[in-house]
Design a protein around this motif. Structure first.
Motif, PDB file in Angstrom:
ATOM      1  N   GLY A 261      40.768  17.932  61.024  1.00 15.16           N
ATOM      2  CA  GLY A 261      39.942  16.690  60.843  1.00 15.16           C
ATOM      3  C   GLY A 261      39.824  15.718  61.978  1.00 15.16           C
ATOM      4  N   TYR A 262      40.249  16.268  63.128  1.00 16.94           N
ATOM      5  CA  TYR A 262      40.076  15.338  64.579  1.00 16.94           C
ATOM      6  C   TYR A 262      38.458  15.675  64.974  1.00 16.94           C
ATOM      7  CZ  TYR A 262      44.930  14.712  64.875  1.00 16.94           C
ATOM      8  OH  TYR A 262      46.207  14.511  64.670  1.00 16.94           O
ATOM      9  N   GLN A 263      37.964  14.419  65.182  1.00 18.90           N
ATOM     10  CA  GLN A 263      36.646  14.439  65.833  1.00 18.90           C
ATOM     11  C   GLN A 263      36.723  14.882  67.503  1.00 18.90           C
ATOM     12  OE1 GLN A 263      33.833  14.468  63.850  1.00 18.90           O
ATOM     13  NE2 GLN A 263      35.257  14.564  62.296  1.00 18.90           N
ATOM     14  N   ASP A 264      37.651  14.431  67.883  1.00 24.74           N
ATOM     15  CA  ASP A 264      37.882  14.536  69.465  1.00 24.74           C
ATOM     16  C   ASP A 264      39.158  15.477  69.689  1.00 24.74           C
ATOM     17  OD1 ASP A 264      38.637  14.012  71.929  1.00 24.74           O
ATOM     18  OD2 ASP A 264      38.812  11.937  71.949  1.00 24.74           O
ATOM     19  N   PRO A 265      39.189  16.608  70.204  1.00 26.17           N
ATOM     20  CA  PRO A 265      40.301  17.285  70.646  1.00 26.17           C
ATOM     21  C   PRO A 265      41.403  16.865  71.220  1.00 26.17           C
ATOM     22  CG  PRO A 265      38.093  18.463  70.469  1.00 26.17           C
ATOM     23  CD  PRO A 265      37.725  17.189  70.563  1.00 26.17           C
ATOM     24  N   SER A 266      40.925  16.052  72.250  1.00 19.79           N
ATOM     25  CA  SER A 266      41.697  15.292  73.233  1.00 19.79           C
ATOM     26  C   SER A 266      42.786  14.560  72.309  1.00 19.79           C
ATOM     27  CB  SER A 266      41.123  14.545  74.440  1.00 19.79           C
ATOM     28  OG  SER A 266      40.429  13.463  74.000  1.00 19.79           O
ATOM     29  N   LEU A 267      42.068  13.794  71.502  1.00 17.48           N
ATOM     30  CA  LEU A 267      43.087  12.813  70.535  1.00 17.48           C
ATOM     31  C   LEU A 267      44.424  13.883  69.765  1.00 17.48           C
ATOM     32  CD1 LEU A 267      44.199  10.399  69.220  1.00 17.48           C
ATOM     33  CD2 LEU A 267      42.087  10.603  67.761  1.00 17.48           C
ATOM     34  N   PHE A 268      43.751  15.169  69.386  1.00 20.95           N
ATOM     35  CA  PHE A 268      44.599  15.713  69.007  1.00 20.95           C
ATOM     36  C   PHE A 268      45.812  16.485  69.477  1.00 20.95           C
ATOM     37  CE2 PHE A 268      45.512  20.694  68.369  1.00 20.95           C
ATOM     38  CZ  PHE A 268      46.233  20.474  67.634  1.00 20.95           C
ATOM     39  N   SER A 269      45.285  16.730  70.867  1.00 21.19           N
ATOM     40  CA  SER A 269      46.311  17.109  71.928  1.00 21.19           C
ATOM     41  C   SER A 269      47.264  16.001  72.226  1.00 21.19           C
ATOM     42  CB  SER A 269      45.637  17.689  73.343  1.00 21.19           C
ATOM     43  OG  SER A 269      44.732  18.775  73.071  1.00 21.19           O
ATOM     44  N   ARG A 270      46.919  14.898  72.325  1.00 26.66           N
ATOM     45  CA  ARG A 270      47.895  13.944  72.654  1.00 26.66           C
ATOM     46  C   ARG A 270      48.757  13.614  71.435  1.00 26.66           C
ATOM     47  NH1 ARG A 270      43.132  11.160  74.612  1.00 26.66           N
ATOM     48  NH2 ARG A 270      42.937   9.943  72.676  1.00 26.66           N
ATOM     49  N   VAL A 271      48.397  13.817  70.426  1.00 26.82           N
ATOM     50  CA  VAL A 271      49.307  13.753  69.130  1.00 26.82           C
ATOM     51  C   VAL A 271      50.063  14.779  69.361  1.00 26.82           C
ATOM     52  CG1 VAL A 271      49.454  13.621  66.590  1.00 26.82           C
ATOM     53  CG2 VAL A 271      47.705  12.308  67.804  1.00 26.82           C
ATOM     54  N   PHE A 272      49.556  16.110  69.102  1.00 24.82           N
ATOM     55  CA  PHE A 272      50.563  17.346  69.355  1.00 24.82           C
ATOM     56  C   PHE A 272      51.646  16.870  70.470  1.00 24.82           C
ATOM     57  CE2 PHE A 272      51.933  21.443  70.049  1.00 24.82           C
ATOM     58  CZ  PHE A 272      52.136  22.055  68.963  1.00 24.82           C
ATOM     59  N   ALA A 273      51.313  16.550  71.397  1.00 19.92           N
ATOM     60  CA  ALA A 273      52.275  16.431  72.505  1.00 19.92           C
ATOM     61  C   ALA A 273      53.328  15.527  72.248  1.00 19.92           C
ATOM     62  CB  ALA A 273      51.616  16.137  73.933  1.00 19.92           C
ATOM     63  N   ARG A 274      52.878  14.266  71.884  1.00 17.67           N
ATOM     64  CA  ARG A 274      53.544  13.119  71.393  1.00 17.67           C
ATOM     65  C   ARG A 274      54.662  13.832  70.429  1.00 17.67           C
ATOM     66  NH1 ARG A 274      50.598   9.652  69.169  1.00 17.67           N
ATOM     67  NH2 ARG A 274      51.171  10.079  67.139  1.00 17.67           N
ATOM     68  N   VAL A 275      54.471  14.507  69.367  1.00 21.50           N
ATOM     69  CA  VAL A 275      55.501  14.898  68.300  1.00 21.50           C
ATOM     70  C   VAL A 275      56.257  16.023  69.075  1.00 21.50           C
ATOM     71  CG1 VAL A 275      55.777  15.876  66.079  1.00 21.50           C
ATOM     72  CG2 VAL A 275      54.124  14.195  66.630  1.00 21.50           C
ATOM     73  N   THR A 276      55.740  17.015  69.725  1.00 20.34           N
ATOM     74  CA  THR A 276      56.309  18.262  70.010  1.00 20.34           C
ATOM     75  C   THR A 276      57.023  18.141  71.497  1.00 20.34           C
ATOM     76  OG1 THR A 276      54.481  19.316  70.853  1.00 20.34           O
ATOM     77  CG2 THR A 276      54.993  19.391  68.410  1.00 20.34           C
ATOM     78  N   GLY A 277      56.348  17.262  72.498  1.00 23.33           N
ATOM     79  CA  GLY A 277      56.971  17.346  73.808  1.00 23.33           C
ATOM     80  C   GLY A 277      56.128  18.289  74.511  1.00 23.33           C
TER      81      GLY A 277
END
Length: 290
Positions: A261-277
């Motif tokens: 559901g992300y329109q911007d893959p870079s936003l997805f990557s930022r969320v993933f990195a914030r949660v998982t490190g």
């Protein structure tokens, strides 16, 4: 057993590797503790869930800020990220079962109540059936079969699923009547909505509106039950789905982002990195290297 927070170290599998090299890992309390004078210093695991069973002897455990006594039969649940430490009497023994976060996610898919029961650290008691029918067979299978043995992975996954389920029963028994309270009902309704709408990126206010409560009340109930605010559970749910795609499919990171559901893959990557490190690509490389 207390220690300054800056001395708490992040460990992979007992400080050796960043991810579990097998379906799971199982070793005795004695074989690790005897090397450290029966005292394991405060540590935390970013990607590992552990269950410790004390079959003989006594000890103490620290789980975040709580210090609890351990008697024979004790079962200790240590979720991801929880600071934990142990001190045992010489001659103590039992088992330490370690599962990677991806394994736990796979086994608990569609089991929100079990996930909730295992999301908090606790000390309970392993009854005779849990010891004889799950813990001992799990240790025997892990120790006896070569990693390439036919169906070994399937058998271990089945035993691990049974262990998680029975551990959740231990936690539920400790919760007693409180498990059926109005707040617990609200939490279950929130989890059901989360399963249905996480790909739509609902915010806390959206879930609160659907549940006819205030965002503040929803976050208070969620934090009381899980130790984290509702916003963290929302992020964790979509990241959990992302990890499944990264671990078990060959989809490109951008394709996974669009699927979630992300329109911007870079936003997805930022969320993933914030949660998982770690970035999605780093996570995929580490999973592939197990």
């Amino acid at each position: 057993m207390t220690a300054p927070s800056d001395l708490v170290r992040h460990y992979g599998l007992y400080g050796e590797v960043d991810a579990a090299p097998d379906v799971m890992h199982c070793e005795t309390i004695a074989e690790r503790s005897v090397l450290h004078a029966w005292e394991l210093a405060p540590r935390r695991h970013a990607r590992l869930h552990q269950l410790l069973w004390l079959s003989q002897g006594r000890g103490m455990t620290r789980l975040d800020d709580a210090e609890l006594a351990l008697a024979p039969g004790a079962l200790v649940n240590v979720p991801l990220g929880v600071v934990h430490a142990f001190t045992f009497e010489p001659g103590s023994d039992g088992l330490v079962v370690t599962l990677a976060d991806t394994t736990v996610d796979e086994l608990l898919k569609g089991e929100p109540e079990v996930r909730r029961a295992l999301a908090q650290p606790w000390v309970g008691e392993a009854d005779a059936a849990l010891q004889a029918q799950t813990l001992r067979p799990l240790a025997a299978e892990f120790g006896a079969a070569h990693p390439a043995h036919p169906a070994r992975s399937l058998v271990l996954r089945g035993l691990c699923a049974t262990l998680l389920g029975r551990a959740a029963r231990v936690a539920s028994a400790q919760a007693g009547p409180q498990a059926h309270s109005a707040e617990s009902n609200l939490l279950q309704r929130f989890e059901s909505l989360l399963e249905a709408h996480f790909k739509e990126h609902w915010r806390v206010s959206d879930y609160a509106r659907a549940l006819a409560v205030s965002p503040t009340h929803l976050s208070r109930v969620v934090r009381s039950a899980t130790g984290a605010p509702a916003s963290h559970l929302i992020d964790a749910r979509i990241v959990r789905e992302a990890r499944r795609h990264l671990a078990f499919t060959h989809l490109q990171v951008a394709s996974i982002a669009y699927t979630l559901g992300y329109q911007d893959p870079s936003l997805f990557s930022r969320v993933f990195a914030r949660v998982t490190g770690r970035s999605p690509r780093e996570y995929r490389r580490q999973v592939a290297g197990q």
